[in-house]
Design an enzyme around this catalytic site. Structure first.
Site, PDB file in Angstrom:
ATOM      1  N   HIS A 129      12.079   4.797  53.211  1.00  0.00           N
ATOM      2  CA  HIS A 129      11.352   4.178  54.316  1.00  0.00           C
ATOM      3  C   HIS A 129      12.305   3.788  55.455  1.00  0.00           C
ATOM      4  CE1 HIS A 129       7.983   1.718  55.983  1.00  0.00           C
ATOM      5  NE2 HIS A 129       9.000   1.057  56.524  1.00  0.00           N
ATOM      6  N   GLU A 130      13.354   3.038  55.123  1.00  0.00           N
ATOM      7  CA  GLU A 130      14.248   2.550  56.183  1.00  0.00           C
ATOM      8  C   GLU A 130      14.995   3.717  56.824  1.00  0.00           C
ATOM      9  OE1 GLU A 130      13.879  -0.197  57.455  1.00  0.00           O
ATOM     10  OE2 GLU A 130      12.834  -1.313  55.902  1.00  0.00           O
ATOM     11  N   HIS A 139       5.557   3.497  61.388  1.00  0.00           N
ATOM     12  CA  HIS A 139       4.715   3.329  60.202  1.00  0.00           C
ATOM     13  C   HIS A 139       3.542   4.301  60.247  1.00  0.00           C
ATOM     14  CE1 HIS A 139       6.514  -0.868  59.502  1.00  0.00           C
ATOM     15  NE2 HIS A 139       7.230   0.092  58.964  1.00  0.00           N
ATOM     16  N   CYS A 140       3.185   4.768  59.079  1.00  0.00           N
ATOM     17  CA  CYS A 140       2.193   5.831  58.955  1.00  0.00           C
ATOM     18  C   CYS A 140       0.927   5.238  58.353  1.00  0.00           C
ATOM     19  CB  CYS A 140       2.779   6.912  58.044  1.00  0.00           C
ATOM     20  SG  CYS A 140       1.674   8.264  57.704  1.00  0.00           S
ATOM     21  N   CYS A 145       1.821   7.631  51.982  1.00  0.00           N
ATOM     22  CA  CYS A 145       3.094   8.011  52.608  1.00  0.00           C
ATOM     23  C   CYS A 145       4.098   6.870  52.488  1.00  0.00           C
ATOM     24  CB  CYS A 145       2.857   8.349  54.069  1.00  0.00           C
ATOM     25  SG  CYS A 145       4.352   8.762  54.950  1.00  0.00           S
ATOM     26  N   CYS A 164       4.483  11.927  53.913  1.00  0.00           N
ATOM     27  CA  CYS A 164       3.344  12.811  54.088  1.00  0.00           C
ATOM     28  C   CYS A 164       3.807  13.998  54.943  1.00  0.00           C
ATOM     29  CB  CYS A 164       2.189  12.072  54.760  1.00  0.00           C
ATOM     30  SG  CYS A 164       2.469  11.745  56.503  1.00  0.00           S
TER      31      CYS A 164
HETATM   32 ZN    ZN Z   1       9.133   0.012  58.216  1.00  0.00          ZN
HETATM   33 ZN    ZN Z   2       3.388   9.572  56.873  1.00  0.00          ZN
END
Ligand code: ZN
Ligand code: ZN
Lengths: 172, 447
Positions: A129-130, A139-140, A145, A164
């Site tokens: 994530h980071e 952000h998704c 995801c 994703c």
């Molecule tokens: Zn984040």
């Molecule tokens: Zn995503």
């Protein structure tokens, strides 16, 4: 191949490093170089909050490891930014540096039995994530995801460690 | 409303607060700007310029409360959230009376902030949706990952469309592997609750005590080792949807607890006595014969009726064989992307086998079969020998694992090249050291 400096700052789950190395390669095509920096923590530590200021940690890593394409700091310290009670990590959007705190990823933190598998999956998700942010990802909305935002540990558990398709495209 | 359409303004005299909040909101993809004092904001404010304002209550030139009043005069639709220190909670309460949406105390719990912003956007969106012209029904519905063109699946899609916008409790029935969770997600994502999360809980995966703490959360000190308060899944589903999978495996004691929370919409955390109010939609799923469980006294009848308000049956894959080619090709594309490989074609012979297989594990079994085929298959196409159930039949040991398939495949290739390691390694597209390691790992022998 692009190179990633991985800084271990009071990070105790070192047995997981080989897995992290593999994931960095698989997900980002990054070659890992590992360091245990000798870092002056007084600048980063807040006595009032008994936490460590993540933005300062990012600044430190950028100052000393700028030759690397990406810089990932891993720590067991609890991190904060001044306006929030805590952060799981922080990253430069579209930049180089990211930091992940394992502090709140251990099930023990929540009074639950030790569970290395669960901890590892959380850690990999937070690293993906980071680092994803450093590739410019925001952000998704996709709940599965890894770039879905998570502000508590359960939300980390809900998402998968994968990007994703739409997010994945932007990394390559 | 997409996050990129949401305009947020942060008003705070402390730069560090502006910077960290800006960064935090940027990661969510919002349009963020910031101002150091109220005059900067009012100077060129016009209706619709910002959707949400976060305003520090204590600023040197003009207080947050005063700014709130002026903003509401110019743009009544703008949502204002007040940021306060603990000491000034009474004035925050005053702010609520003056039309603030809510207030948060510094330092802000990220979880709380994220929920607050979602709530604010939801309120904004509802207003905007009422104004906006309705797009055609079909465009509004999205069924991510739900694939099928058979009449059986079309019927399922129809039912989802009917039930999604209502707040009805739904039960999804079907064999395991038919994609019941995808259906729950489709219902949620097409409901007014889509701005909140859907929280899945696999009831079959926990013991009674763990399920209780998982669902209801626990207070600090509720049991040995509970050093922190932990939210349960029900609390997390607040505003959204709770998805209880394998609901037939819930113990009698937990059935009572569940019934209570469904009827009262409130509960207490384990080890606590604070009453927590919740508002969620419930979707449950099971592959068991619940009616039989009710008859045998293993499942409460009252709970059964509470859960079974609207039922969607998902047909097993063998009853909708016409979907197999679409699904198989969808999975080929999916794994090709995941593995960074070109997609393989499915040979006619292989497709024939896929079409005739019994599929006890349904769509999930098909997905696994294609995943394996994408690992062992060679371009340009997937052949019958790449499919796992054929390999199983040719062998004495029956195993479904990827390792077993790999072991088999390596043995086959080694035999083919008469154990010439270089040639076998080249054919397998791995290096010789890796091949040696695999031979050792699987204990392969020349026969
Ligand atoms: Zn984040
Ligand atoms: Zn995503």
């Amino acid at each position: 191949m692009p190179k990633a400096a991985v800084l271990l700052i009071n990070f105790n789950a070192t047995s997981l490093i080989p897995i992290i190395e593999k994931k960095l390669y698989q997900n980002f095509n990054l070659q890992m170089h590992q360091f245990i920096p000798n870092i002056d923590l007084t600048e980063i530590y807040s006595e009032v909050r008994d936490q460590y200021y993540s933005t300062k940690l990012l600044e430190y890593s950028l100052k000393y490891y700028n030759d690397y394409d990406k810089i990932l700091s891993l720590t067991d310290f609890d991190l904060f930014v001044p306006v929030l009670t805590f952060v799981f990590g922080e990253a430069q959007l579209n930049g180089k540096a990211a930091v992940v705190s394992a502090h709140r990823l251990y099930p023990e933190f929540y009074g639950l039995p030790q569970n290395e598998e669960l901890f590892l999956s959380r850690l990999i998700k937070e690293i993906n994530h980071e680092l994803g942010h450093t590739y410019g990802l925001r952000h998704c909305q996709n709940f599965e995801c890894v770039m879905h935002s998570s502000s508590n540990v359960d939300e980390i558990d809900i998402k998968s460690e994968n990007f994703c398709d739409r997010c994945k495209e932007k990394i390559i | 409303m997409n996050n990129s359409d949401v305009k947020i303004l942060i008003v705070d005299d402390e730069q560090i607060v502006r910077d960290s909040l800006t960064h935090w909101f940027e990661e969510d993809g919002y349009q963020v700007s910031s101002a150091a004092d109220a005059f900067d904001v009012l100077y060129n404010l016009e209706p619709g310029k910002y959707d949400i304002m976060l305003v520090d209550i204590k600023m040197p030139k003009m207080s947050g409360l005063e700014l709130l009043e002026k903003v509401k005069e110019i743009d009544p639709e703008c949502i204002v959230i007040i940021i306060t220190a603990y000491a000034s909670v009474p004035s925050a309460v005053q702010a609520l009376k003056n039309g603030a949406f809510d207030y948060v105390t510094k330092p802000i719990d990220p979880d709380e902030l994220s929920h607050l912003i979602k709530n604010a956007i939801k309120q904004k969106s509802l207003k905007k949706e009422n104004i906006a012209m309705k797009t055609s029904i079909d465009e509004m519905f999205s069924f991510e990952g739900l694939i099928g063109e058979s009449p059986e699946m079309k019927k399922v899609f129809e039912l989802i469309k009917i039930v999604a916008p209502q707040d009805t409790t739904v039960m999804i029935r079907g064999e395991s592997g038919t994609g019941k969770e995808l259906i729950a997600r489709a219902i949620h994502m097409n409901s007014p609750r889509r701005y909140y999360p859907i929280i899945p809980v696999n009831c079959g995966a926990f013991t009674e005590t763990l399920l209780e703490s998982e669902l209801f959360g626990h207070e600090k000190g509720a049991f040995t080792g509970a050093q922190y308060r932990r939210k349960g899944k029900i609390e997390m589903a607040n505003g959204g949807t709770l998805f209880l999978d394998e609901v037939g495996s819930v113990s009698p004691k937990m059935q009572v607890e569940l019934l209570r929370v469904l009827e009262t919409k409130q509960f207490t955390r384990v080890g606590g006595n604070e009453i927590v109010k919740v508002d969620f939609r419930l979707i449950s799923a099971t592959n068991e014969n619940l009616e039989k469980l009710v008859e045998e006294g293993k499942f409460r009848e009252d709970l059964y009726y509470r859960l079974n308000v609207f039922t969607i049956y998902v047909p097993p894959l063998r009853e909708r064989r016409s979907d197999i080619p679409i699904l198989a090709n969808y999975f080929v594309q999916k794994f090709a992307r995941q593995m960074n490989k070109p997609p393989l074609k499915i040979s006619d012979e292989a497709m024939e086998i896929l079409l005739n297989h019994h599929w006890p594990g349904n769509v999930r079994e098909l997905e696994n079969a294609i995943e394996r085929a994408m690992v062992v298959g060679k371009p340009p196409e997937i052949k019958p020998s790449d499919l796992p159930f054929l390999i199983e039949k040719n062998n004495i040991t029956i195993s479904d694992s990827l390792e077993a398939v790999e072991k088999n495949h390596i043995q086959k290739v080694l035999n083919k090249y008469e154990w010439n390691i270089s040639k076998a390694a080249a054919a397998l597209e791995i290096d010789r050291v890796t091949l040696y390691n695999k031979i050792k790992k699987y204990g392969l022998k020349k026969n």
